[in-house]
Design an enzyme around this catalytic site. Structure first.
Site, PDB file in Angstrom:
ATOM      1  N   ASP A 127      -0.490   1.529  10.536  1.00  0.00           N
ATOM      2  CA  ASP A 127      -0.611   0.067  10.660  1.00  0.00           C
ATOM      3  C   ASP A 127      -0.214  -0.411  12.056  1.00  0.00           C
ATOM      4  O   ASP A 127       0.605  -1.327  12.204  1.00  0.00           O
ATOM      5  CB  ASP A 127       0.258  -0.629   9.599  1.00  0.00           C
ATOM      6  N   ASN A 165      -6.699  -5.987  -6.235  1.00  0.00           N
ATOM      7  CA  ASN A 165      -5.383  -5.810  -5.633  1.00  0.00           C
ATOM      8  C   ASN A 165      -5.040  -6.850  -4.584  1.00  0.00           C
ATOM      9  O   ASN A 165      -3.925  -7.353  -4.539  1.00  0.00           O
ATOM     10  CB  ASN A 165      -5.281  -4.406  -5.033  1.00  0.00           C
ATOM     11  N   GLU A 217      -7.313  -6.037   3.270  1.00  0.00           N
ATOM     12  CA  GLU A 217      -5.983  -6.166   3.854  1.00  0.00           C
ATOM     13  C   GLU A 217      -6.058  -5.884   5.356  1.00  0.00           C
ATOM     14  O   GLU A 217      -7.127  -5.601   5.904  1.00  0.00           O
ATOM     15  CB  GLU A 217      -5.003  -5.186   3.190  1.00  0.00           C
ATOM     16  N   ARG A 230      -0.469   9.394   9.160  1.00  0.00           N
ATOM     17  CA  ARG A 230      -1.413   8.432   9.703  1.00  0.00           C
ATOM     18  C   ARG A 230      -0.936   8.136  11.127  1.00  0.00           C
ATOM     19  O   ARG A 230       0.081   7.490  11.327  1.00  0.00           O
ATOM     20  CB  ARG A 230      -1.456   7.168   8.852  1.00  0.00           C
TER      21      ARG A 230
END
Length: 320
Positions: free
Chosen positions: A17, A160, A197, A294
């Site tokens: 992120d 979600n 998102e 990630r």
């Protein structure tokens, strides 16, 4: 048009992120989710690739229990009206609840000249129309107004999270109506989870683009794109158009899986750059949320003749 640039990737390992902000002082400031999900770090560098070796400064740590005590996700750093702000999501824990998918959105403020110094002050939760799962907030300014874009679970909609936009009265308070501008609807948005998102804003060619991420956080994770006319009513859902296909996705030939949750910046020569995370393998043991690999990556992108961004495909790793 400046020449193509090849970056050394991954830029920062085990940072998901990722958010990179280039300040008026020419410095790049970086924050991202850490694998432990227990703190918020900020690092700074005079160059983009200098972020690799820059020493992180801990801006804030999670609480031991209660609110703000687990799963500190997706911090973003912004500079608004002379102060620094970090937007992030945190979960509430109890003796019987570990806080997964019980997130709310919060804000930190720092009045120092540099976000690597001074004190980060908690400004509290950003309150929305519902007390429900909410995360991945970003802000942008347009025509004198400050806007907030975020992901949240509407209790009345299956799925979600959807994307919403609202104006702000200050960097931690919403005002006026809150408009849903995207909900998972296409097949590529609903694999594993029905998710929109990780919004990031890009303004160019008379339009405002919002990239976002969709589906589960494994190799199915990918990026979509919304756009609106810069002169339109950004709080009107009809002003926003979603591109029907993902604009950035897994590319097996380059060994890049699940790219997404991006930010935008420019390099030292003013070339447009996308910052994102991806894994370099497909098969994951256990819950993808707890796989730490990630990695943050960066690459230059171009613009199509029709005025839309062209991110092409995630590039191969080249760090030795």
């Amino acid at each position: 048009m400046p020449a193509n640039r090849t970056f050394t990737n991954p830029l920062v390992e085990q940072r998901a992120d990722p958010w990179v902000y280039k300040h008026t002082d020419g410095w790049y400031y970086f924050t991202a989710s850490v694998p432990e999900y227990d703190r918020i770090e900020v690092r700074g560098s005079r160059t983009l690739e200098g972020l690799t070796e820059a020493q992180p400064v801990v801006a804030w740590r999670k609480y031991a229990s209660g609110s703000l005590s687990a799963n500190i996700w997706a911090p973003e750093i912004h500079y608004i009206a002379g102060k620094w702000y970090i937007y992030f999501a945190a979960a509430h824990t109890t003796e019987t609840n570990e806080g997964l998918f019980d997130h709310r959105m919060y804000v930190l403020e720092n009045a120092s000249v540099s976000p690597l110094e001074g004190d980060w002050v908690e400004k509290g939760q950003v309150k929305t129309a519902w007390e429900s799962f909410a995360l991945d907030a970003t802000t942008f300014q347009h025509k004198g107004a400050l806007y907030y874009v975020w992901a949240q679970k509407d209790p009345g909609i299956k799925g979600n999270s959807n994307l919403y936009i609202s104006e702000m009265s200050n960097p931690w308070t919403l005002r006026g109506k809150q408009t849903m501008i995207s909900t998972p609807e296409h097949p590529w948005e609903i694999i594993g989870f029905k998710v929109n998102e990780g919004a990031a804003v890009l303004k160019r060619n008379g339009r405002i683009f919002i990239s976002f991420s969709a589906s589960a956080t494994d190799h199915n994770y990918c990026m979509g794109l919304l756009e609106a006319d810069e002169d339109g009513d950004l709080l009107d859902a009809a002003s926003w158009t979603k591109h029907p296909e993902p604009v950035f996705h897994t590319t097996e030939e380059n060994g890049q899986y699940g790219p997404g949750h991006n930010s935008f910046t420019v390099d030292e020569e003013g070339r447009d750059v996308i910052v994102y995370h991806a894994r370099n393998y497909k098969e994951i043991t256990g819950d993808p949320l707890y796989d730490p690999n990630r990695h943050t990556r960066v690459q230059q992108f171009r613009w199509n003749e029709d005025g839309t961004p062209d991110f092409e495909v995630p590039v191969k790793d080249n760090r030795r």
